[in-house]
Each structure stands twice: as structure tokens, then as C-alpha cells.
Scaffold this motif. Structure first.
Motif, short mmCIF file in Angstrom:
data_model
loop_
_atom_site.label_atom_id
_atom_site.label_comp_id
_atom_site.label_asym_id
_atom_site.label_seq_id
_atom_site.Cartn_x
_atom_site.Cartn_y
_atom_site.Cartn_z
N SER A 115 0.89 -1.17 0.00
CA SER A 115 0.00 0.00 0.00
C SER A 115 0.92 1.21 0.00
O SER A 115 1.42 1.63 1.05
CB SER A 115 -0.89 0.02 1.24
OG SER A 115 -1.62 -1.17 1.35
N ILE A 139 -2.31 0.28 -4.46
CA ILE A 139 -2.39 -1.06 -3.89
C ILE A 139 -1.83 -2.05 -4.92
O ILE A 139 -2.37 -2.17 -6.02
CB ILE A 139 -3.84 -1.40 -3.52
CG1 ILE A 139 -4.31 -0.39 -2.46
CG2 ILE A 139 -3.97 -2.82 -3.01
CD1 ILE A 139 -5.72 -0.58 -2.01
N THR A 196 -6.58 -7.94 -1.39
CA THR A 196 -6.63 -6.69 -2.16
C THR A 196 -7.94 -5.95 -1.86
O THR A 196 -7.93 -4.74 -1.59
CB THR A 196 -6.55 -6.99 -3.67
OG1 THR A 196 -5.45 -7.86 -3.89
CG2 THR A 196 -6.39 -5.74 -4.49
N GLU A 197 -9.04 -6.70 -1.88
CA GLU A 197 -10.36 -6.06 -1.66
C GLU A 197 -10.46 -5.47 -0.26
O GLU A 197 -10.98 -4.38 -0.07
CB GLU A 197 -11.51 -7.06 -1.90
CG GLU A 197 -11.66 -7.51 -3.34
CD GLU A 197 -11.61 -6.35 -4.35
OE1 GLU A 197 -12.20 -5.29 -4.09
OE2 GLU A 197 -10.95 -6.50 -5.40
N THR A 229 -8.02 -4.51 1.68
CA THR A 229 -7.12 -3.35 1.80
C THR A 229 -7.76 -2.12 1.15
O THR A 229 -7.76 -1.03 1.71
CB THR A 229 -5.75 -3.66 1.15
OG1 THR A 229 -5.23 -4.85 1.74
CG2 THR A 229 -4.76 -2.52 1.34
N TYR A 230 -8.34 -2.36 -0.02
CA TYR A 230 -9.00 -1.28 -0.76
C TYR A 230 -10.13 -0.68 0.10
O TYR A 230 -10.23 0.54 0.27
CB TYR A 230 -9.56 -1.84 -2.07
CG TYR A 230 -10.17 -0.81 -2.98
CD1 TYR A 230 -9.39 -0.11 -3.90
CD2 TYR A 230 -11.53 -0.52 -2.92
CE1 TYR A 230 -9.95 0.83 -4.74
CE2 TYR A 230 -12.10 0.43 -3.75
CZ TYR A 230 -11.30 1.10 -4.67
OH TYR A 230 -11.86 2.06 -5.49
N LYS A 239 -10.45 3.17 1.80
CA LYS A 239 -11.63 4.01 1.57
C LYS A 239 -12.21 4.45 2.91
O LYS A 239 -12.56 5.62 3.10
CB LYS A 239 -12.70 3.22 0.83
CG LYS A 239 -12.47 3.12 -0.65
CD LYS A 239 -13.23 4.23 -1.30
CE LYS A 239 -13.41 4.00 -2.76
NZ LYS A 239 -13.58 5.26 -3.48
N PRO A 297 -7.71 4.94 -2.67
CA PRO A 297 -6.92 3.81 -3.17
C PRO A 297 -7.11 3.57 -4.66
O PRO A 297 -8.18 3.82 -5.21
CB PRO A 297 -7.48 2.62 -2.36
CG PRO A 297 -8.88 3.01 -2.04
CD PRO A 297 -8.91 4.51 -1.94
N LYS A 324 -6.10 0.29 -7.53
CA LYS A 324 -5.58 -1.09 -7.58
C LYS A 324 -4.74 -1.30 -8.82
O LYS A 324 -5.19 -0.99 -9.93
CB LYS A 324 -6.75 -2.07 -7.67
CG LYS A 324 -7.49 -2.28 -6.38
CD LYS A 324 -8.61 -3.29 -6.60
CE LYS A 324 -9.94 -2.61 -6.36
NZ LYS A 324 -11.12 -3.39 -6.61
#
Ligand code: NAI
Length: 316
Positions: free
Chosen positions: A141, A155, A166-167, A169-170, A174, A180, A182
Motif C-alpha cells: 500500500s 495497492i 486486495t479487496e 485493503t481497498y 476508503k 486507493p 488497484k
């Protein structure tokens, strides 16, 4: 749903900034570093920044500075630092061996659900995370300095990162008010630095070839392109500067290709041009700690004001 505790590994410039961003989002933050003295000055620094932000009306989040400060605790024991955290943001110096050592240590003590995230500016996930038992939970990140006022986070997954990492973290980025993006795969420089280096590269050639002075080159960005780019990107610029992107390409593709074909090779960033640029910039901003710090402070105040304006002008 993420529980609301994170660990920050490394309490330097970026670690402190992440701590402030997470505390503003209401998260409990454990800040880890190798030396207690570093942590003490990090906390002082965070307190000062939060108080200043509160005073000038720029404090992020719904809580007061005191409430946010109460969410941050410090610790020199790695295991205790990550205990109870669902997200770990590593912010140690940009050194591959050091970061690999730290992720190796974390790999031994974390469970199967925590996310291991690195702030690295340019080390590829495949260099950082390959071989770790918890590689599926690892991700980069990459923030932009100062993350408190510049919200973008790149990301970047390892080829073996689980899509849910990934999802999550995204979604977390937010939730704490960051912006963010990707990357679908890792690439040298990620995206921000690739764009930045493309600009630096052409700036360098133009100054090196004597087309424009260093100070005027900077004005082209700060009083020209940059004003637009603070709000819309290069692709939306194309869309708006004609009747849509297709129309832009019909009108300008040939001209763009003509110009792009005149671009020179990758600069060496050495020799005469270094002297030329350095002299011009040093005349404007002498390379003296006090002067540089004052200019950085002014830059951050500008970014603060711009962040406020962007919030007011938000359109999506
Ligand atoms: P910094 O040098 O200000 O801070 C690093 C911190 O890590 C120091 O507090 C140091 O005591 C601590 N540290 C050293 N060894 C450690 C260990 N073994 N365990 C725990 N902590 C340790 O560095 P900065 O600028 O905050 O950068 C951190 C990371 O963020 C780097 O990977 C950098 O590339 C990245 N980054 C930096 C940006 C910048 O503009 N400074 C922007 C975006 C990313």
C-alpha cells in the motif's frame, strides 16, 4: 468487517502519517519502532501536528485531537505491537534486506487473517514477499507524502496475493478517507512514479537542450498543467478537450505521435544539466536546512488548502 486495530511498523515520517490517518478514522493504532526514544519523539511530533491541524481547522475525522491521540500507543515489542491487529502497515527504511527480515519475523507471529502491508515506494511485492508462509495476506500500500493531505494509495499485489486481501485493503483505505487505486499486477515504479519519471525525464531533456530555463519549466507545471491535474487526470483531460476520447484521438493522435517521436533517450541525470538545474533551484531555494524546511512547510500548507478545496469541489 475489520476490527478497529492496526499496527504500524516504523515510526518515521510515513509511519507517523499513517498513524494519524488511522486515528482520524477512529482506529486504535499501535506504533512500533526499535528504539523507545524514536517512539517518544514520534508521539511528540504527532501531537504537535494534530494540534496544529485542529487549530487551523484541518484535523481529519470526527474525533478531537485529544481523542485521536488517545487511540495511539507505542511499543518496542513486535509481538505485542501486532497482537489484536487486523492490518499491519510496515514503514521501515527503503531497504530490501531489512524489510525482508521484518516480514520474515511477522510471518512467524501472525495468524491467517491479518493483512501484511508495506509502504515501499519502489520494491516489488515479488522481491518483498516471495517465500513467506502468509504471502496470500501480503500487499503493498504505497502512500504519497504527506499521506495526511495527499490521499492516493497504490495497492499492488504479489502474484500470490489472495484477491480478498486486495479487496479488504481497498475497502480499509476508503474507510479511513484515503483514495486507493488497484494495480492488477506489479510493475517497476508502480504507476505514480512511472508517470512522475516520464514528466521528470522530458523536463530534464528540455532544460538540458536549452529549450527553457529550469524555473520556467517548473512554472509550466505549477501554473499550467498542475492546476488541471489537481482535479482531473490526463485521460479525462482528453475527454473534455474534444467531444470525448474517440474524437480527441481522431483530432490529435497524429500530432501527439509527431511530438512523442521527437522525445530523446532516457537522460543520465549527471553532468552539466545537474549543475544547471541545481544552480537555478539553489538560487531560488538555497540548500540550507532552515530554508528547505520553511519551503517544505509552505508546500504542505498549500497541499492542506488544496485538500480542503478538493473536498468542497467534490463531484465524483
Ligand atoms: P524514515 O527513515 O523517516 O522512518 C523509518 C523508521 O523505521 C524510523 O523511525 C526507524 O527508526 C524505523 N526502523 C528502522 N529499522 C527498524 C526495524 N527493524 N523495525 C522497526 N522500525 C525500524 O522513513 P520514511 O520516509 O518514513 O519511509 C518509510 C517507508 O515509506 C519507506 O519504505 C519509503 O520508501 C516509504 N515511502 C516514503 C515516502 C516519503 O516521501 N518519505 C513516500 C511514500 C512511501
Amino acid at each position: 468487517m475489520e476490527s478497529s486495530q492496526v499496527a504500524i511498523i516504523g515510526s518515521g515520517l510515513i509511519g507517523c502519517s499513517w498513524a494519524m490517518v488511522f486515528a482520524a478514522g477512529g482506529f486504535k493504532v499501535k506504533l512500533y519502532d526499535i528504539a523507545q526514544q524514536q517512539l517518544t519523539s514520534a508521539l511528540e511530533n504527532i501531537r504537535k501536528q494534530m494540534k496544529e491541524a485542529e487549530k487551523s481547522g484541518f484535523l481529519k475525522g470526527a474525533l478531537s485531537a485529544e481523542q485521536q491521540l488517545a487511540l495511539i500507543s507505542v511499543c518496542t515489542d513486535l509481538k505485542a505491537a501486532v497482537e489484536g491487529a487486523t492490518f499491519i502497515q510496515e514503514c521501515t527504511p527503503e531497504n530490501l534486506e531489512l524489510k525482508k527480515k521484518i516480514f520474515g519475523q511477522l510471518d512467524l507471529i501472525v495468524d491467517d487473517s491479518v493483512i501484511l502491508s508495506s509502504s515501499t515506494s519502489c520494491l516489488l511485492p515479488s522481491k518483498l514477499f516471495t517465500g513467506l508462509k502468509h504471502v496470500k495476506q501480503c500487499i503493498v500500500s504505497h502512500p504519497v507524502n504527506p499521506p495526511y493531505f495527499v490521499p492516493l494509495v497504490e495497492i499492488v499485489p504479489h502474484p500470490e496475493t489472495d484477491p480478498s486481501t486486495t479487496e479488504r485493503t481497498y475497502a480499509l483505505m476508503k474507510k479511513i478517507g484515503q483514495s486507493p487505486v488497484k494495480l492488477n499486477r506489479e510493475i517497476e515504479g508502480f504507476v505514480l512514479n512511472r508517470l512522475q519519471y516520464a514528466v521528470i525525464s522530458e523536463a530534464w531533456r528540455l532544460v538540458g537542450e536549452g529549450v527553457i530555463s529550469p524555473t520556467d519549466l517548473d512554472l509550466v507545471m505549477s501554473d499550467g498543467l498542475g492546476m488541471r491535474y489537481a482535479f482531473i487526470g490526463p485521460l479525462e483531460t482528453m475527454h473534455l478537450n474534444a467531444e470525448g476520447v474517440s474524437n480527441y484521438c481522431e483530432r490529435y493522435a497524429e500530432g501527439m505521435r509527431l511530438v512523442l517521436n521527437t522525445f530523446g533517450p532516457v537522460p543520465e541525470f549527471s553532468g552539466e544539466t545537474v549543475q544547471k538545474v541545481n544552480q537555478a533551484l539553489s538560487e531560488k531555494i538555497p540548500v540550507v536546512p532552515k530554508v528547505l524546511d520553511a519551503r517544505r512547510k509552505w508546500r504542505d500548507e498549500c497541499l492542506t488548502g488544496l485538500a480542503k478545496l478538493k473536498t468542497q469541489m467534490k463531484s465524483d
